[in-house]
Design an enzyme around this catalytic site. Structure first.
Site, PDB file in Angstrom:
ATOM      1  NE  ARG A  36      -3.889   1.974   2.585  1.00  0.00           N
ATOM      2  CZ  ARG A  36      -3.845   2.912   3.542  1.00  0.00           C
ATOM      3  NH1 ARG A  36      -2.841   2.920   4.422  1.00  0.00           N
ATOM      4  NH2 ARG A  36      -4.779   3.835   3.632  1.00  0.00           N
ATOM      5  CD1 TRP A  88       2.506   2.942  10.197  1.00  0.00           C
ATOM      6  CD2 TRP A  88       1.365   3.205   8.277  1.00  0.00           C
ATOM      7  NE1 TRP A  88       2.847   4.178   9.697  1.00  0.00           N
ATOM      8  CE2 TRP A  88       2.158   4.360   8.520  1.00  0.00           C
ATOM      9  CE3 TRP A  88       0.589   3.139   7.122  1.00  0.00           C
ATOM     10  CZ2 TRP A  88       2.159   5.451   7.642  1.00  0.00           C
ATOM     11  CZ3 TRP A  88       0.593   4.227   6.264  1.00  0.00           C
ATOM     12  CH2 TRP A  88       1.363   5.371   6.528  1.00  0.00           C
ATOM     13  CG  HIS A 100      -6.637   2.016   8.874  1.00  0.00           C
ATOM     14  ND1 HIS A 100      -6.120   3.247   8.517  1.00  0.00           N
ATOM     15  CD2 HIS A 100      -6.823   1.333   7.708  1.00  0.00           C
ATOM     16  CE1 HIS A 100      -5.989   3.301   7.195  1.00  0.00           C
ATOM     17  NE2 HIS A 100      -6.419   2.150   6.687  1.00  0.00           N
ATOM     18  CE1 TYR A 116      -1.596   1.314  13.544  1.00  0.00           C
ATOM     19  CE2 TYR A 116      -3.454   2.412  12.508  1.00  0.00           C
ATOM     20  CZ  TYR A 116      -2.163   1.911  12.445  1.00  0.00           C
ATOM     21  OH  TYR A 116      -1.445   2.012  11.279  1.00  0.00           O
ATOM     22  CD  GLU A 141      -2.706   3.055   8.062  1.00  0.00           C
ATOM     23  OE1 GLU A 141      -2.545   3.315   9.290  1.00  0.00           O
ATOM     24  OE2 GLU A 141      -2.778   3.935   7.195  1.00  0.00           O
ATOM     25  CG  ASN A 192      -4.709   7.124   5.490  1.00  0.00           C
ATOM     26  OD1 ASN A 192      -4.650   5.905   5.583  1.00  0.00           O
ATOM     27  ND2 ASN A 192      -4.357   7.934   6.485  1.00  0.00           N
ATOM     28  CD  GLU A 193      -5.932   6.480   9.644  1.00  0.00           C
ATOM     29  OE1 GLU A 193      -5.720   7.561  10.240  1.00  0.00           O
ATOM     30  OE2 GLU A 193      -5.292   5.447   9.888  1.00  0.00           O
TER      31      GLU A 193
END
Length: 335
Positions: free
Chosen positions: A85, A287, A229, A231, A258, A162-163
């Site tokens: 990516r 990531w 994503h 996290y 991610e 992105n986001e």
């Protein structure tokens, strides 16, 4: 008899009118484009020949480290990844990656037998992050570089932005994502698309989860993959499994676009992320390769871009259980 005949005549006239309206509506509706490369089928991402494709790879920050890209892609491939990516910029927050540069990135991905996910980073945290741009602006960027995407449907996926929302007004994600998708399709871009979640990509409001079906239905090509994503929001195996399984059960395409082994907002469960993705046959993209700053340098997989100096995170994702080396399969387009 006369009444019956008259009634039949009225019905025939009415049916004719309905048919005319339907034909008119069909003429105005966007026409679905036959898939010629990577595309969604029955809730899965598949190649043009119908073979299942499961992304296994990492993110590379091309827009900030353009001179590192050629070697980075080669090194990432040597570690058995099948996808990378690539961070790009619309020019609103960082130096613009123009058409020639995007075409070169795609060419380098192909040279290294990698599938290329191209993402516009300037949308990051829109509504909460100063300077962030809209998905509509990102769509304009993709349209501006569309000649670098045309004919690359087997090799390149377009990650809209992105986001694309922070934690403010995340509910607007649904309409804005639909509009961006339709805008790209109307401009003749028929690559597989990828839509990042709001809430800094982590969708803790479940906006993407609960609206993904309608977003996919809004794509005339029905060729959009969703990206979560993971996290700090995903710090338990139960949360990881619940989120991903809901998409699988709904036959909606999902990848972990991610994730990391640690983060400033909490400690993600990377073992559960990788194991769950493997058990469900879903893609993941960690990531990131190298070059992190601002207090998250620990997310570097390679110290100073050196593949011989993998960090503990790099060792984990490339060489650990359910890692890239053990699970990645090269796209059939390269075999």
């Amino acid at each position: 008899m006369m009444r019956a005949t008259t009634r039949i005549g009225h019905i025939g006239t009415a049916l004719g009118a309905v048919a005319a309206v339907l034909m008119s509506a069909l003429a105005l509706a966007p026409t679905a484009h036959a898939a010629t490369g990577l595309h969604v089928s029955n809730g899965r991402l598949v190649e043009g020949n119908g073979s299942d494709f499961v992304m296994r790879g990492v993110n590379h920050a091309h827009t900030w480290f353009p001179t590192r890209t050629a070697k980075a892609l080669s090194d990432i491939k040597a570690l058995k990844a099948n996808t990378v990516r690539v961070v790009l910029s619309t020019g609103d927050r960082w130096t613009k990656n123009d058409t020639a540069d995007v075409a070169n990135v795609v060419a380098q991905c192909k040279q290294n037998r990698l599938i290329c996910v191209l993402e516009a980073h300037d949308t990051t945290g829109y509504g909460e992050q100063g300077g962030a741009v809209t998905l509509a602006r990102a769509a304009d960027y993709w349209i501006g570089v569309r000649s670098a995407l045309a004919g690359q449907e087997n090799y390149a996926v377009v990650n809209l932005g992105n986001e694309p929302y922070g934690n403010n007004n995340a509910a607007a994600w649904t309409a804005d994502t639909k509009a961006a998708i339709v805008k790209l399709r109307n401009a003749g871009i028929h690559n597989a698309l990828m839509a990042d979640a709001p809430n800094w990509g982590q969708d803790w409001t479940f906006t993407m989860r609960d609206n993904a079906a309608s977003v996919l239905a809004a794509d005339p090509d029905r060729n959009t993959v969703f990206s979560i994503h993971m996290y700090g929001v995903f710090d338990t195996a139960a949360e990881v499994k619940d989120y991903l399984t809901r998409f699988v059960n709904a036959k909606l395409p999902i990848v972990v676009g991610e994730f990391g082994h640690n983060h400033s907002d909490g400690n993600p469960d990377e073992d559960a992320i990788m194991a769950t993705a493997q058990s469900l046959g879903l893609g993941y993209l960690g990531w990131s390769w190298s070059g992190n700053s601002g207090g998250v340098e620990y997310l570097d997989m390679a110290t100073n871009f050196a593949p011989a100096a993998l960090t503990s995170w790099g060792q984990r994702i490339f060489k650990g259980a359910n890692g890239i080396a053990a699970t990645a399969k090269e796209a059939t387009i390269y075999r």
